[in-house]
Design a protein around this motif. Structure first.
Motif, mmCIF file in Angstrom:
data_model
loop_
_atom_site.group_PDB
_atom_site.id
_atom_site.type_symbol
_atom_site.label_atom_id
_atom_site.label_comp_id
_atom_site.label_asym_id
_atom_site.label_seq_id
_atom_site.Cartn_x
_atom_site.Cartn_y
_atom_site.Cartn_z
ATOM 1 N N LEU A 823 0.835 -1.196 0.000
ATOM 2 C CA LEU A 823 0.000 0.000 0.000
ATOM 3 C C LEU A 823 0.875 1.254 0.000
ATOM 4 O O LEU A 823 0.583 2.228 -0.704
ATOM 5 N N MET A 824 1.968 1.222 0.770
ATOM 6 C CA MET A 824 2.855 2.373 0.828
ATOM 7 C C MET A 824 3.529 2.620 -0.524
ATOM 8 O O MET A 824 3.761 3.759 -0.919
ATOM 9 N N GLY A 825 3.812 1.510 -1.215
ATOM 10 C CA GLY A 825 4.413 1.652 -2.538
ATOM 11 C C GLY A 825 3.496 2.358 -3.520
ATOM 12 O O GLY A 825 3.961 3.021 -4.461
ATOM 13 N N LEU A 826 2.187 2.235 -3.321
ATOM 14 C CA LEU A 826 1.233 2.870 -4.230
ATOM 15 C C LEU A 826 1.143 4.379 -4.030
ATOM 16 O O LEU A 826 0.513 5.075 -4.841
ATOM 17 N N LEU A 827 1.739 4.918 -2.950
ATOM 18 C CA LEU A 827 1.709 6.363 -2.746
ATOM 19 C C LEU A 827 2.407 7.104 -3.872
ATOM 20 O O LEU A 827 2.114 8.273 -4.132
ATOM 21 N N GLN A 865 -1.149 2.015 17.818
ATOM 22 C CA GLN A 865 0.213 2.290 18.278
ATOM 23 C C GLN A 865 1.216 1.410 17.548
ATOM 24 O O GLN A 865 2.287 1.874 17.154
ATOM 25 N N ARG A 866 0.856 0.141 17.356
ATOM 26 C CA ARG A 866 1.768 -0.766 16.671
ATOM 27 C C ARG A 866 1.926 -0.360 15.203
ATOM 28 O O ARG A 866 3.039 -0.397 14.670
ATOM 29 N N PHE A 867 0.833 0.025 14.572
ATOM 30 C CA PHE A 867 0.908 0.453 13.173
ATOM 31 C C PHE A 867 1.797 1.687 13.051
ATOM 32 O O PHE A 867 2.609 1.802 12.130
ATOM 33 N N PHE A 868 1.658 2.608 14.007
ATOM 34 C CA PHE A 868 2.490 3.815 14.004
ATOM 35 C C PHE A 868 3.969 3.443 14.115
ATOM 36 O O PHE A 868 4.809 3.915 13.342
ATOM 37 N N THR A 869 4.299 2.589 15.074
ATOM 38 C CA THR A 869 5.699 2.208 15.288
ATOM 39 C C THR A 869 6.288 1.513 14.069
ATOM 40 O O THR A 869 7.440 1.753 13.686
ATOM 41 N N ASP A 870 5.497 0.641 13.438
ATOM 42 C CA ASP A 870 6.010 -0.156 12.322
ATOM 43 C C ASP A 870 6.123 0.630 11.022
ATOM 44 O O ASP A 870 6.983 0.315 10.188
ATOM 45 N N ALA A 874 8.919 4.473 7.852
ATOM 46 C CA ALA A 874 8.968 4.236 6.406
ATOM 47 C C ALA A 874 8.246 5.337 5.637
ATOM 48 O O ALA A 874 8.677 5.736 4.539
ATOM 49 N N LEU A 875 7.141 5.836 6.205
ATOM 50 C CA LEU A 875 6.435 6.949 5.558
ATOM 51 C C LEU A 875 7.314 8.194 5.488
ATOM 52 O O LEU A 875 7.370 8.886 4.457
ATOM 53 N N VAL A 876 7.998 8.486 6.583
ATOM 54 C CA VAL A 876 8.877 9.665 6.614
ATOM 55 C C VAL A 876 10.019 9.497 5.626
ATOM 56 O O VAL A 876 10.349 10.415 4.860
ATOM 57 N N GLN A 877 10.609 8.310 5.613
ATOM 58 C CA GLN A 877 11.704 8.040 4.676
ATOM 59 C C GLN A 877 11.225 8.137 3.231
ATOM 60 O O GLN A 877 11.893 8.703 2.364
ATOM 61 N N TYR A 890 2.383 11.347 0.603
ATOM 62 C CA TYR A 890 3.014 10.883 1.841
ATOM 63 C C TYR A 890 2.588 11.744 3.024
ATOM 64 O O TYR A 890 2.326 11.238 4.124
ATOM 65 N N LEU A 891 2.501 13.053 2.797
ATOM 66 C CA LEU A 891 2.057 13.937 3.873
ATOM 67 C C LEU A 891 0.627 13.627 4.297
ATOM 68 O O LEU A 891 0.288 13.633 5.484
ATOM 69 N N LYS A 892 -0.216 13.355 3.299
ATOM 70 C CA LYS A 892 -1.614 13.035 3.598
ATOM 71 C C LYS A 892 -1.713 11.746 4.400
ATOM 72 O O LYS A 892 -2.423 11.678 5.420
#
Length: 1029
Positions: A823-827, A865-870, A874-877, A890-892
């Motif tokens: 899903l992150m790759g689709l950003l 919390q776990r989703f945030f930590t994991d 990667a979103l910031v990077q 990515y900001l959204k």
């Protein structure tokens, strides 16, 4: 002398002598621990240590003797459990003798006695001997705090282990302790001393003639005036001392003659904390006092409490005063009387009535409510008190109601009366004739019905509440009263202009229908059925909005009154029949009418959830009916009807989904299994045998090439199977999952494909771990990859990916990380990037129809919390590495994650993420702006120091967004401007003129809600830096 002879020094040899010498003469502290460790390990005995200390213990220099005894005491503190009885006897005799020694020696002697007080091998009689020696030889209050604490510890240890021996001392023990405690000032010692006094009293030690002395030595600290020093390592709070002292003062009735005058004095003082503490202590005392202790002080206590409630400016003092009055009345009510004793309750209540009742005749004066509160506090203490006060107050209030004609005065009187009526509910009366309200029943009912017909909305509302309270009194209302009440509630439910009275009438109908199901079934339900029939006729003629409003009120009333199983069996068929009438074309129908019926059905379903039988009745009656209507609507027909088209609309199907889901979540596993055996074959095999009126023109095949209308009904299947308990086995599961997977990528109908994807995800989330689950996940992944690779199905494949990811994230499944990465790759995808960013909102938020805890989904705690930590790193990077045109995605996504994260989790990460949040405010996407503002507003309140570092950027961006085209963004930006005023004032003052000028513009905004926020924010900025702000 025998003890001294037994402990005579013998020339020591070896290492022990060296350790003793280093400690005593070398003033080193380490050897003591070493000696204790050696004794514990068996290298030396206590006797050998005493022998090694011989010369030190008899040294003429006090400091040397003190060091020798200190070493022995430290060894005993570590090794007291190893001592034999004979050794304990000799040691105690030695230590008692040394209590007469030089004052420098005493602290070490006390430490040794504390160690010996913990010995299991302590022979009988020695505890008394030790305490007598301490009481006789030691002036405790001249000792330092630590040594005084040691004395208290010795006493505590002996009270825990040698209680009977100490009680043998009689009052001498109490007197000795009074001498020990007298003059104590240190809060650490006071906590222990208060506990000792409490144990003296509660464990029935003899106080003898020293009751007053014991009271004086403790009450001198009342009220506690202690402020802990900053950074206090002991952590003693003022509240700790208050509660410990209160436990002592309220522990025995024997203190009453001394304590009650003190409490009265402190209540009458000007110090707020003293008033509160005294009233709270009085409340605690009432739990152990009786009439005898209170008798002489009742007039003074009442006068003090009355004055505080009448005159105080503090709500806390008023509340504590009312609580104390309640406790006093309860105490007088519970006291067991001898035949010749005077019953003080009646005279006490008469005093209260005499001082308060005349204020009840002045509904416009300020003392009317304090007087009412006092009377109600006393009345709520016992059935006797309630009867006495109610029988005196109700006639007066009834008379006053008829004397005053103004609505506001009448409302005040009714509110007072309502309070007294509510108190009657606390006490049960087995005999109808015993009910205090029986004598006033006719007057009260007449009063209530008069107010229900009054044109004043406020009087109607109070009348409805009074009717509810009267109805809650067992056997008070007659059948005639109930019929009249039902008639009034029916009329009020259909008042066109007064929505408040309408809502209150419906709530009262629901409450009273639970108590009087027969009356409401026979009087209200038939009227509502007739109204519904009239409404059908009006809708058929297409009458105006007024008729539609009555029709809607009727549906709401039917659901509101469905609070009893017997009523549900009448109202549910009415609602379902109404839907069938719409289906047969007898009613001109729009989606809003069908949705209204479904909302009423859902409310009935919610009320049925508490009763398993009603829940099953609703399910087996309503769910097949709704399915039959939907299946009928999905069939092809020569002349399409309006309703059948309406039933397949998104909003109507969503309303039906809510009904079916609500009707399913509370089913027992056995009954759910019966239902699933019918409904799943309906969708997979077209088995319609369990549906009512199941004569359809063609086969129902939502999966196997059925019509688009039939495919849309998968949403109803989703509502059912995704609400089942996890342990219910679903038939033909493998086939169902594959069919859902195929339909989820159907491009012809987004509604159907999304419903199929959600249904697949809901089943996946509940499926037990194992090979079959892994196979289903792999099938879904293959489908997603195939769909994302081909243009026509990419949106549907993305939707499937999103829901499957959510299903696995909620249950912490290992494969969830792979799906999140995909899903992150689709950003970065030019087409799906914005949708992927919005997908993070879905992953972090709660759904209403699937994957809910109420629907038995597996939702692990702290999944956010776990989703945030994991994933946030990667979103910031990814943001930093992404091309400029996709950075907003990515900001959204980041904004959505942070906005739904619990703030305590976000605060530690704020310094590293704040720069990205500020950048998100510059994103042109309104959704990103709104989400980020919603995230920042609470952070301004909870992390002002961090936010202050970015004040320039925050002010600039918030002011810019206050002119956004989006009303929601403007409102959020102005709220953030308001929240900025919580930052340190020196940081904000340089920006004050700029902000005040800029906020003048939104004061003229065309939207009222924006203007409201602008006024609030600008007002706070105006006050910034002013005195008292």
């Amino acid at each position: 002398m025998a003890a001294a002879a037994a402990l005579e020094a013998v020339a020591p040899t070896g290492a022990l002598w060296g350790l003793v010498h280093d400690f005593v003469m070398g003033q080193q502290e380490g050897p003591a621990d070493q000696v204790a460790a050696d004794v514990k390990s068996g290298s030396y005995t206590v006797l050998q240590v005493v022998e090694a200390l011989g010369s030190s213990l008899e040294n003429p220099e006090p400091r040397t003797r003190a060091r020798g005894i200190q070493l022995l005491s430290q060894v005993l503190l570590h090794c007291h459990s190893l001592l034999l009885e004979k050794e304990v006897v000799h040691l105690i005799l030695f230590y008692e003798n040394r209590l007469k020694d030089h004052h420098l020696v005493i602290p070490s002697v006390l430490q040794g006695l504390r160690a010996l007080s913990m010995c299991v091998a302590l022979p009988p009689g020695l505890a008394v001997s030790v305490l007598k020696a301490i009481f006789q030889e030691v002036h405790v209050q001249s000792l330092p705090q630590v040594d005084r604490h040691t004395v208290y510890s010795i006493i505590t240890n002996f009270m825990q282990t040698r209680e009977e021996e100490l009680k043998g001392l009689g009052a001498d023990f109490t007197f000795g302790f009074i001498q020990v405690m007298d003059g104590e000032k240190d809060p650490r010692n006071l906590l222990v001393a208060f506990c000792i006094v409490h144990d003296l009293i509660s464990r029935d030690y003899s106080l003898g003639p020293f009751v007053e002395e014991l009271f004086e030595v403790t009450s001198c600290y009342f009220p506690i005036d202690f402020t802990p020093p900053p950074n206090d390592p002991h952590g003693i709070q003022r509240e700790d001392l208050i509660l410990s002292l209160r436990a002592v003062l309220a522990s025995t009735p024997r203190f009453a003659e001394f304590l009650l005058p003190l409490l009265i004095e402190k209540v009458d003082s000007e110090i707020l904390s003293a008033k509160l503490d005294s009233l709270q202590t009085l409340t605690a005392c009432c739990a152990v006092y009786g009439q005898k202790e209170l008798k002489d002080f009742l007039p003074s206590l009442w006068a003090s409490i009355r004055r505080e409630v009448f005159q105080t400016a503090s709500e806390r003092v008023e509340a504590e005063g009312l609580t104390a009055l309640h406790s006093l009345t309860a105490c007088l009510s519970c006291s067991v009387l001898r035949a010749d004793d005077e019953d003080l309750l009646d005279s006490f209540l008469n005093n209260i009535l005499q001082d308060c009742r005349h204020h009840l005749c002045e509904p416009d004066m300020k003392l009317v409510w304090p007087s009412t509160k006092l009377l109600q506090a006393a009345a709520g203490a016992s059935a006797r008190a309630c009867d006495h006060i109610t029988s005196n107050v109700l006639p007066l209030l009834l008379e006053q109601f008829h004397k005053h004609n103004q609505s506001n005065q009448r409302r005040t009187i009714l509110e007072m009366m309502l309070g007294f009526l509510k108190l009657q509910q606390k006490w049960g009366y087995e005999d109808k004739d015993e009910q205090p309200l029986s004598g006033f029943k006719d007057q009260l009912c007449s009063l209530v019905f008069m107010n229900l017909t009054d044109p004043s909305t406020q009087l109607q509302l109070v009348g409805i509440r009074m009717l509810t309270v009267l109805g809650a009194q067992p056997d008070l209302l007659s059948s005639g009263d109930l019929e009249l009440a039902v008639g009034h509630l029916y009329r009020l439910s259909f008042l066109e202009e007064e929505s408040q009275s309408c809502v209150a009438a419906m709530e009262a109908s629901g409450t009273l229908a639970t108590l009087y199901p027969v009356a409401f079934s026979s009087h209200l339900v038939p009227k509502l059925a007739e109204e519904l029939h009239v409404g059908e006729s009006d809708l058929a003629r297409g009458d105006g909005p007024t008729k539609c409003s009555r029709h809607l009120r009727c549906l709401q009333a039917l659901s509101a009154v469905s609070t009893h199983p017997s009523i549900v069996k009448k109202t549910l068929p009415l609602l379902l029949q109404h839907l069938w009438q719409m289906d047969k074309g007898n009613v001109v129908t729009g989606s809003s009418e069908v949705i209204a019926v479904c909302q009423s059905l859902q409310q009935v379903a919610e009320k049925c959830q508490q009763d398993p039988a009603s829940c099953w009745y609703f399910h087996q009656t309503a769910v097949p009916c709704l399915l039959a209507l939907a299946v009928q609507a999905s069939m092809p027909e020569k002349e399409p009807s309006v309703l059948r088209k309406v039933l397949l609309e998104d909003e109507v199907l969503a309303a039906m989904v809510s009904v079916i889901g609500t009707a399913t979540t509370h089913l027992s596993p056995d009954l759910a299994a019966q239902s699933v055996a019918c409904i799943v074959p309906l969708f997979l095999d077209g088995n319609i045998s369990f549906l009512p009126e199941n004569s359809f023109p063609c086969r129902f095949q939502p999966f196997q090439g059925g019509s688009p209308g039939q495919r849309r009904l998968v949403a109803l299947l989703m509502a059912f199977v995704c609400s089942l308990p996890r342990n219910v086995e679903i038939p033909q599961l493998n086939q169902l999952m594959r069919e859902l997977l195929e339909l989820s990528c159907c491009h012809s109908c987004p509604f159907s494909s999304t419903a199929a994807a959600k249904c697949f995800a809901g089943l996946l989330n509940k499926h037990p771990a194992g090979q079959q689950l892994d196979e289903f996940i792999q099938l879904a992944m293959d489908k997603v990859e195939t769909g994302l690779g081909s243009g026509p199905y990419s949106v549907q494949a993305f939707t499937l990916l999103l829901w499957v990811t959510k299903a696995l994230v909620l249950r912490y499944h290992p494969r969830s990380s792979c799906l999140t990465d995909r899903l992150m790759g689709l950003l970065s995808d030019p087409e799906l990037g914005p949708a992927a960013a919005d997908g993070f909102s879905l992953l972090m938020s709660d759904c209403s129809d699937v994957l809910t805890r109420a629907g038995h989904a597996e939702v692990r705690i702290m999944f956010r919390q776990r989703f945030f930590t994991d994933n946030v790193p990667a979103l910031v990077q990814g943001f930093h590495a992404a091309p400029q045109d996709v950075k907003p995605n990515y900001l959204k996504g980041l904004s959505h994650v942070l906005n739904r994260l619990p703030k305590p989790v976000l605060l530690p990460e704020l310094p590293t993420l704040l720069s990205l949040l500020l950048e998100a405010l510059s994103c042109p996407d309104c959704v990103v702006q709104l989400s980020t503002l919603s995230c920042l507003q609470p952070l301004l309140l909870e992390a002002p120091q961090v936010m202050s570092l970015h004040i320039d950027t925050l002010v600039t961006k918030f002011l810019n967004l206050s002119s956004s085209p989006s009303m929601a963004v403007r409102i959020a930006a102005l709220r953030c401007m308001h929240a900025l005023t919580r930052l340190p004032t020196p940081v904000l003052l340089p920006y004050k003129p700029q902000v005040i000028r800029a906020l003048a513009k939104p004061l003229d905004d065309k939207k009222r809600l924006v203007r409201k926020e602008a006024v609030s924010a600008r007002g706070e900025w105006f006050l910034l830096g002013s005195p008292g702000s």
